[in-house]
Design a protein around this motif. Structure first.
Motif, PDB file in Angstrom:
ATOM      1  N   PRO A  71      43.292 -22.509 -59.578  1.00  0.00           N
ATOM      2  CA  PRO A  71      42.861 -23.517 -58.944  1.00  0.00           C
ATOM      3  C   PRO A  71      41.161 -23.856 -60.237  1.00  0.00           C
ATOM      4  O   PRO A  71      41.755 -23.520 -61.302  1.00  0.00           O
ATOM      5  CB  PRO A  71      41.942 -22.256 -58.074  1.00  0.00           C
ATOM      6  CG  PRO A  71      42.058 -20.450 -58.634  1.00  0.00           C
ATOM      7  CD  PRO A  71      43.188 -20.962 -59.949  1.00  0.00           C
ATOM      8  N   GLY A  72      40.940 -24.715 -59.487  1.00  0.00           N
ATOM      9  CA  GLY A  72      39.541 -24.938 -60.277  1.00  0.00           C
ATOM     10  C   GLY A  72      38.734 -23.596 -61.417  1.00  0.00           C
ATOM     11  O   GLY A  72      38.309 -24.237 -62.264  1.00  0.00           O
ATOM     12  N   SER A  73      38.131 -22.961 -60.791  1.00  0.00           N
ATOM     13  CA  SER A  73      37.843 -21.843 -61.398  1.00  0.00           C
ATOM     14  C   SER A  73      38.167 -21.300 -62.644  1.00  0.00           C
ATOM     15  O   SER A  73      38.020 -21.333 -63.595  1.00  0.00           O
ATOM     16  CB  SER A  73      38.250 -20.285 -60.158  1.00  0.00           C
ATOM     17  OG  SER A  73      37.169 -20.933 -59.489  1.00  0.00           O
ATOM     18  N   MET A  76      37.610 -24.019 -65.366  1.00  0.00           N
ATOM     19  CA  MET A  76      36.483 -24.154 -65.810  1.00  0.00           C
ATOM     20  C   MET A  76      36.417 -23.872 -66.936  1.00  0.00           C
ATOM     21  O   MET A  76      35.907 -23.807 -67.509  1.00  0.00           O
ATOM     22  CB  MET A  76      35.546 -23.333 -64.817  1.00  0.00           C
ATOM     23  CG  MET A  76      34.608 -23.360 -65.189  1.00  0.00           C
ATOM     24  SD  MET A  76      33.402 -21.975 -63.646  1.00  0.00           S
ATOM     25  CE  MET A  76      32.695 -23.525 -62.474  1.00  0.00           C
ATOM     26  N   PHE A  98      27.994 -22.954 -58.545  1.00  0.00           N
ATOM     27  CA  PHE A  98      28.345 -23.626 -59.037  1.00  0.00           C
ATOM     28  C   PHE A  98      27.591 -24.000 -60.964  1.00  0.00           C
ATOM     29  O   PHE A  98      29.021 -23.441 -61.891  1.00  0.00           O
ATOM     30  CB  PHE A  98      29.194 -24.667 -59.153  1.00  0.00           C
ATOM     31  CG  PHE A  98      30.866 -24.752 -58.122  1.00  0.00           C
ATOM     32  CD1 PHE A  98      31.261 -23.673 -58.102  1.00  0.00           C
ATOM     33  CD2 PHE A  98      30.010 -24.844 -56.661  1.00  0.00           C
ATOM     34  CE1 PHE A  98      32.426 -22.975 -56.438  1.00  0.00           C
ATOM     35  CE2 PHE A  98      30.879 -24.291 -55.398  1.00  0.00           C
ATOM     36  CZ  PHE A  98      32.266 -23.494 -55.145  1.00  0.00           C
ATOM     37  N   ARG A 101      27.877 -20.226 -61.864  1.00  0.00           N
ATOM     38  CA  ARG A 101      29.438 -19.288 -62.028  1.00  0.00           C
ATOM     39  C   ARG A 101      29.721 -19.848 -64.132  1.00  0.00           C
ATOM     40  O   ARG A 101      30.195 -19.063 -64.513  1.00  0.00           O
ATOM     41  CB  ARG A 101      29.707 -20.265 -61.387  1.00  0.00           C
ATOM     42  CG  ARG A 101      31.663 -19.034 -61.196  1.00  0.00           C
ATOM     43  CD  ARG A 101      32.504 -19.620 -60.523  1.00  0.00           C
ATOM     44  NE  ARG A 101      32.058 -19.402 -58.591  1.00  0.00           N
ATOM     45  CZ  ARG A 101      33.373 -19.743 -58.023  1.00  0.00           C
ATOM     46  NH1 ARG A 101      34.513 -20.149 -58.138  1.00  0.00           N
ATOM     47  NH2 ARG A 101      32.744 -19.274 -56.606  1.00  0.00           N
ATOM     48  N   VAL A 145      27.330 -29.335 -63.368  1.00  0.00           N
ATOM     49  CA  VAL A 145      28.266 -29.459 -62.208  1.00  0.00           C
ATOM     50  C   VAL A 145      28.137 -30.777 -61.581  1.00  0.00           C
ATOM     51  O   VAL A 145      26.860 -30.965 -61.310  1.00  0.00           O
ATOM     52  CB  VAL A 145      27.759 -29.065 -61.013  1.00  0.00           C
ATOM     53  CG1 VAL A 145      28.804 -28.987 -60.078  1.00  0.00           C
ATOM     54  CG2 VAL A 145      28.023 -27.264 -61.794  1.00  0.00           C
ATOM     55  N   ALA A 147      28.866 -32.278 -59.085  1.00  0.00           N
ATOM     56  CA  ALA A 147      28.703 -32.566 -57.397  1.00  0.00           C
ATOM     57  C   ALA A 147      28.570 -31.539 -57.546  1.00  0.00           C
ATOM     58  O   ALA A 147      29.451 -30.167 -57.470  1.00  0.00           O
ATOM     59  CB  ALA A 147      29.848 -33.467 -56.932  1.00  0.00           C
ATOM     60  N   THR A 149      28.954 -28.459 -54.929  1.00  0.00           N
ATOM     61  CA  THR A 149      29.155 -28.561 -53.879  1.00  0.00           C
ATOM     62  C   THR A 149      28.323 -27.155 -52.753  1.00  0.00           C
ATOM     63  O   THR A 149      28.497 -27.642 -51.362  1.00  0.00           O
ATOM     64  CB  THR A 149      30.936 -27.832 -53.678  1.00  0.00           C
ATOM     65  OG1 THR A 149      31.076 -27.831 -54.859  1.00  0.00           O
ATOM     66  CG2 THR A 149      31.621 -27.908 -52.231  1.00  0.00           C
ATOM     67  N   ASP A 174      31.720 -30.799 -64.482  1.00  0.00           N
ATOM     68  CA  ASP A 174      32.465 -29.676 -63.485  1.00  0.00           C
ATOM     69  C   ASP A 174      32.896 -31.256 -62.598  1.00  0.00           C
ATOM     70  O   ASP A 174      31.204 -31.162 -61.612  1.00  0.00           O
ATOM     71  CB  ASP A 174      31.267 -28.702 -62.496  1.00  0.00           C
ATOM     72  CG  ASP A 174      32.375 -27.561 -61.161  1.00  0.00           C
ATOM     73  OD1 ASP A 174      32.818 -28.835 -60.427  1.00  0.00           O
ATOM     74  OD2 ASP A 174      32.502 -27.258 -60.928  1.00  0.00           O
ATOM     75  N   VAL A 176      34.550 -30.847 -59.958  1.00  0.00           N
ATOM     76  CA  VAL A 176      35.922 -30.831 -58.826  1.00  0.00           C
ATOM     77  C   VAL A 176      35.894 -30.855 -57.451  1.00  0.00           C
ATOM     78  O   VAL A 176      36.364 -31.788 -56.410  1.00  0.00           O
ATOM     79  CB  VAL A 176      35.950 -28.883 -58.660  1.00  0.00           C
ATOM     80  CG1 VAL A 176      36.635 -28.854 -57.929  1.00  0.00           C
ATOM     81  CG2 VAL A 176      36.089 -27.964 -59.919  1.00  0.00           C
ATOM     82  N   THR A 177      34.613 -31.179 -57.450  1.00  0.00           N
ATOM     83  CA  THR A 177      34.106 -32.040 -56.104  1.00  0.00           C
ATOM     84  C   THR A 177      34.130 -33.471 -56.487  1.00  0.00           C
ATOM     85  O   THR A 177      34.566 -34.095 -55.285  1.00  0.00           O
ATOM     86  CB  THR A 177      32.717 -31.250 -55.184  1.00  0.00           C
ATOM     87  OG1 THR A 177      33.380 -29.996 -53.647  1.00  0.00           O
ATOM     88  CG2 THR A 177      32.175 -32.269 -54.033  1.00  0.00           C
ATOM     89  N   GLN A 199      42.176 -29.347 -54.395  1.00  0.00           N
ATOM     90  CA  GLN A 199      42.241 -29.416 -52.832  1.00  0.00           C
ATOM     91  C   GLN A 199      40.889 -29.956 -52.526  1.00  0.00           C
ATOM     92  O   GLN A 199      40.611 -29.459 -50.927  1.00  0.00           O
ATOM     93  CB  GLN A 199      42.550 -27.635 -52.934  1.00  0.00           C
ATOM     94  CG  GLN A 199      40.848 -27.415 -52.799  1.00  0.00           C
ATOM     95  CD  GLN A 199      40.553 -26.626 -53.633  1.00  0.00           C
ATOM     96  OE1 GLN A 199      41.378 -26.860 -55.568  1.00  0.00           O
ATOM     97  NE2 GLN A 199      39.887 -25.796 -54.334  1.00  0.00           N
ATOM     98  N   LYS A 200      40.216 -30.503 -52.947  1.00  0.00           N
ATOM     99  CA  LYS A 200      39.053 -31.789 -52.894  1.00  0.00           C
ATOM    100  C   LYS A 200      39.278 -32.792 -52.542  1.00  0.00           C
ATOM    101  O   LYS A 200      40.101 -33.347 -51.639  1.00  0.00           O
ATOM    102  CB  LYS A 200      37.864 -31.065 -53.589  1.00  0.00           C
ATOM    103  CG  LYS A 200      37.434 -29.457 -53.589  1.00  0.00           C
ATOM    104  CD  LYS A 200      36.538 -28.572 -53.396  1.00  0.00           C
ATOM    105  CE  LYS A 200      36.802 -27.505 -54.023  1.00  0.00           C
ATOM    106  NZ  LYS A 200      35.468 -26.189 -54.025  1.00  0.00           N
TER     107      LYS A 200
HETATM  108  C1  LIG Z   1      35.227 -25.388 -55.250  1.00  0.00           C
HETATM  109  C2  LIG Z   1      34.798 -25.099 -56.889  1.00  0.00           C
HETATM  110  C3  LIG Z   1      35.117 -25.372 -57.990  1.00  0.00           C
HETATM  111  C4  LIG Z   1      36.015 -23.490 -57.691  1.00  0.00           C
HETATM  112  O1  LIG Z   1      37.414 -24.070 -57.560  1.00  0.00           O
HETATM  113  P1  LIG Z   1      38.249 -22.955 -56.918  1.00  0.00           P
HETATM  114  O2  LIG Z   1      40.092 -24.163 -56.761  1.00  0.00           O
HETATM  115  O3  LIG Z   1      37.709 -22.099 -55.734  1.00  0.00           O
HETATM  116  O4  LIG Z   1      38.049 -22.095 -57.878  1.00  0.00           O
HETATM  117  C5  LIG Z   1      34.139 -25.479 -58.771  1.00  0.00           C
HETATM  118  N1  LIG Z   1      33.296 -26.024 -59.282  1.00  0.00           N
HETATM  119  C6  LIG Z   1      33.270 -26.949 -57.636  1.00  0.00           C
HETATM  120  C7  LIG Z   1      31.553 -28.128 -57.844  1.00  0.00           C
HETATM  121  C8  LIG Z   1      33.538 -26.543 -56.408  1.00  0.00           C
HETATM  122  O5  LIG Z   1      33.180 -27.504 -55.765  1.00  0.00           O
END
Ligand SMILES: *Cc1c(COP(=O)(O)O)cnc(C)c1O
Length: 396
Positions: A71-73, A76, A98, A101, A145, A147, A149, A174, A176-177, A199-200
């Motif tokens: 996944p996104g993590s 990262m 995030f 994180r 980051v 965006a 989330t 980051d 991801v979003t 998945q976003k």
């Molecule tokens: C969802 C998200 C993540 C983590 O992604 P996962 O697929 O849940 O591991 C990291 N950074 C941002 C900004 C996110 O929205």
């Protein structure tokens, strides 16, 4: 207690939270095709296409562009474990969950972390970041980051990446979003290590993390003094599997069917066009905003930095926000997100990501939210939201 074990049939849902987003049938159908071996020549050419599509989506020519199996993590963590060594210093901008994180990742790499804190709901302040870069010339990385989330806030990636370059630090971004929902211009920004999630706004199933690394970042990885502490995420090994031209060497078994899905999702995005997808997210955000404001609701983030794909909406005083979410899920099958950390109980997070960013979803969500709020005698103006939302769509 005896449980009758049987096939799982998920309930029908409309995914309007912080991710995952609705997955189009075309993507699900691609994933249901027969599994082939992960070193099958047919799969290897599919991987080449995924890389090409990811380069288009990230707007980069970076050779080292791939989907991390996780996944996104995982994307990262791949960035941090490859770019940091024990004793290094990294600057991390924190304006939400995030960013926190990212800080965790830096510390677990044995590196020193300098944080640039910002109030949740505000974008990262380039002036504060520049001050940190000035007072920490030893910093090798600047991470932020794009965006957030957790708050629905967009930060200025262009300026932050330029600062990293000026002070000779690598940027870790980051997206991801943001990827697929708002402009992400990896080469235009001069970003060095960028990761995202499937998945976003890409509207694929969860479990893959697109990443891309600039030649500068690759050089840093090649000149490491120590091995990457994670065998699985060590890009010098992964490159042998995803690397172009190179003989594909076994590293791990790629999630073959998940890669089919990502390929299809990226293909759909390419067919729509990146700019058209950004415009759609913006248009759908304006429709949702018009509806929410007609009802009397307001946003956490200022308009100047508000994300179209993640709407952090203030919970009116006296409303039990968890009850509203439960009602939406039970009665209408709609999932929206709760506030995190200091924003727990303060906001809802309504996602308009990828395929979820549609007029029917918005109308359903507005009607359901209105009904939930009226049940709690919240002081809203009923009966206006749908028309207000539709008016923004038909104006153009
Ligand atoms: C969802 C998200 C993540 C983590 O992604 P996962 O697929 O849940 O591991 C990291 N950074 C941002 C900004 C996110 O929205």
């Amino acid at each position: 207690m005896t449980v009758k074990l049987q096939s799982f049939h998920p309930p029908k849902r409309v995914l309007m939270g912080p991710g995952p987003s609705d997955v189009p049938p075309r993507v699900l159908a691609a994933m249901a095709r027969p599994t082939v071996g992960h070193l099958d020549p047919a799969f290897v050419s599919l991987m080449d296409e995924v890389k090409l599509l990811l380069q288009k989506t990230f707007m980069t020519a970076n050779e080292l562009t791939l989907a991390v199996s996780g996944p996104g993590s995982a994307g990262m963590e791949t960035c941090f474990v490859n770019l940091l060594e024990p004793g290094d210093t990294a600057i991390v901008a924190v304006n939400g969950v995030f960013g926190q994180r990212m800080k965790e990742n830096v510390e677990r790499c044995g590196a020193g972390c300098v944080t640039v804190e910002e109030e949740w709901g505000k974008p990262v302040d380039p002036a504060k970041v520049e001050a940190a870069l000035k007072s920490h010339p030893e910093a090798r990385l600047l991470a932020f980051v794009h965006a957030e989330t957790s708050t629905g806030v967009l930060s200025d990636a262009q300026s932050l990446c330029a600062l990293a370059q000026r002070y000779d630090a690598l940027s870790v971004v980051d997206t991801v979003t943001s990827l697929g929902g708002v402009p992400v211009r990896v080469d235009g920004w001069g970003a060095d290590a960028v990761y995202s999630g499937s998945q976003k706004c890409l509207s694929c199933t969860p479990g893959l993390s697109p990443v891309t690394f600039s030649p500068r970042a690759v050089e840093r990885i090649r000149s490491r003094n120590r091995k990457v502490q994670s065998w699985f995420m060590d890009l010098s090994l992964v490159m042998g599997y995803w690397g172009s031209g190179a003989k594909r060497a076994y590293h791990h078994t790629a999630p073959v069917n998940a890669v089919y899905g990502l390929h299809e999702a990226l293909l759909m995005l390419a067919e729509e066009g990146l700019e058209a997808a950004w415009a759609r997210h913006r248009k759908m955000h304006l429709a949702l905003k018009a509806g929410l404001e007609a009802m009397g609701l307001s946003f956490l983030a200022d308009e100047s930095c508000r994300l179209p794909q993640l709407n952090a909406v203030r919970v009116p005083a006296g409303v039990d926000e968890a009850q509203v979410r439960a009602y939406l899920l039970e009665k209408f099958g709609i999932e929206i997100g709760a506030g995190l950390g200091p924003l727990a109980g303060q906001v809802w997070r309504i996602g308009l990501m990828g395929a979820s960013a549609s007029v029917p979803n918005i109308l359903l969500c507005l009607a359901a939210l209105e009904s939930a709020l009226l049940r709690q005698q919240a002081p809203i103006r009923p009966g206006l939201a749908a028309q207000a939302a539709l008016a923004t769509v038909s104006e153009r």
